[in-house]
Motif scaffolding. Structure first.
Motif, PDB file in Angstrom:
ATOM      1  N   SER A  47       2.542  -6.391   8.275  1.00  0.00           N
ATOM      2  CA  SER A  47       3.428  -5.575   7.579  1.00  0.00           C
ATOM      3  C   SER A  47       2.339  -5.033   6.543  1.00  0.00           C
ATOM      4  O   SER A  47       2.348  -3.724   6.225  1.00  0.00           O
ATOM      5  N   CYS A  48       1.386  -6.106   5.910  1.00  0.00           N
ATOM      6  CA  CYS A  48       0.432  -5.472   5.039  1.00  0.00           C
ATOM      7  C   CYS A  48      -0.717  -4.428   5.704  1.00  0.00           C
ATOM      8  O   CYS A  48      -1.077  -3.586   5.262  1.00  0.00           O
ATOM      9  N   ILE A  49      -0.947  -5.021   6.781  1.00  0.00           N
ATOM     10  CA  ILE A  49      -1.885  -4.170   7.661  1.00  0.00           C
ATOM     11  C   ILE A  49      -1.400  -2.908   7.921  1.00  0.00           C
ATOM     12  O   ILE A  49      -2.214  -1.706   7.946  1.00  0.00           O
ATOM     13  N   SER A  50      -0.197  -2.880   8.241  1.00  0.00           N
ATOM     14  CA  SER A  50       0.386  -1.280   8.619  1.00  0.00           C
ATOM     15  C   SER A  50       0.496  -0.488   7.445  1.00  0.00           C
ATOM     16  O   SER A  50       0.552   0.675   7.357  1.00  0.00           O
ATOM     17  N   GLY A  51       0.721  -1.166   6.372  1.00  0.00           N
ATOM     18  CA  GLY A  51       1.025  -0.283   5.078  1.00  0.00           C
ATOM     19  C   GLY A  51      -0.402  -0.038   4.292  1.00  0.00           C
ATOM     20  O   GLY A  51      -0.411   0.479   2.995  1.00  0.00           O
ATOM     21  N   ALA A  52      -1.498  -0.490   4.544  1.00  0.00           N
ATOM     22  CA  ALA A  52      -2.795  -0.542   3.970  1.00  0.00           C
ATOM     23  C   ALA A  52      -3.592   0.940   4.156  1.00  0.00           C
ATOM     24  O   ALA A  52      -3.172   1.372   4.990  1.00  0.00           O
ATOM     25  N   GLU A  53      -4.247   1.442   2.777  1.00  0.00           N
ATOM     26  CA  GLU A  53      -4.882   2.376   2.774  1.00  0.00           C
ATOM     27  C   GLU A  53      -6.089   2.428   3.456  1.00  0.00           C
ATOM     28  O   GLU A  53      -6.663   3.200   4.168  1.00  0.00           O
TER      29      GLU A  53
END
Length: 216
Positions: A65-71
């Protein structure tokens, strides 16, 4: 009921370690009989294994989830770090020691997760950061991914904390910043300080080159 039992066991294991928590204690905390627990889990070993399976699944879901939402690669690391600090806030360092000594099967699951999923995720992040120009081009992702994973779990080692008053989150954060600054390019360094300041709720001060330096 099965989920309630597993959730309460996970909470108690994190706070007090695994060895000191008995099935009687879990039942008492839930206000149920020990017999009810045994309707869902044959013994403590099975309960510990189920808790570990859930935590591994939760960890993998959080990371993805963090990877998909990272800039970018650095932002990805900060998002994952934020989630890890949430999970570590109530973790007793003795928990992993108890798993390794008294529940080796569950500990092997943890080790496999650490040495496959987590290490692969870190190595991909390093390659991503290099491609974005945020990490140095001369780093060795194959070596540093292992270093990063080992440093993460150093902060979970009960031996590390003997004779100190350090907290798990405090150590984990210090090692995290040390690692990122070590792999970052000058451009990445600016982003790291920006994200650190944002987390301290301070205004971001633009980074300017020293007098006489143009950055070219």
């Amino acid at each position: 009921m099965k989920d309630r039992i597993q959730g309460k066991a996970s909470e108690l294991f994190r706070r007090y370690g695994v060895k000191s928590i008995t099935m009687d204690e879990i039942a008492s905390q839930l206000g149920i009989s020990k017999k009810t627990i045994y309707q869902y889990f044959a013994d403590k070993e099975e309960l510990v294994s189920a808790v570990m399976d859930h935590k591994i699944s939760e960890s993998q879901s959080d990371c993805l989830s963090c990877i998909s939402g990272a800039e970018n690669a650095i932002h990805e690391e900060f998002l994952i770090q934020d989630r890890m600090l949430e999970h570590l806030s109530e973790l007793n360092p003795v928990t992993l020691h108890d798993l390794e000594k008294f529940h080796p099967s569950a500990f092997r699951k943890f080790s496999e997760h650490r040495n496959t999923f987590i290490r692969d995720m870190v190595e991909k992040n390093l390659h991503k950061g290099m491609a974005e120009g945020l990490y140095r081009q001369d780093i060795r992702p194959d070596i540093l991914s292992k270093f990063r994973v080992d440093s993460i779990y150093l902060s979970l080692s009960s031996d590390f904390f003997k004779g100190t008053t350090l907290g798990v989150s405090e150590v984990h954060q210090e090692l995290f910043v040390h690692y990122l600054l070590g792999v970052a390019s000058p451009e990445g360094n600016k982003l790291i300080h920006r994200y650190l300041l944002e987390r301290q709720h301070k205004p971001v001060v633009p980074v300017t080159p020293p007098i006489g330096k143009t950055g070219s």
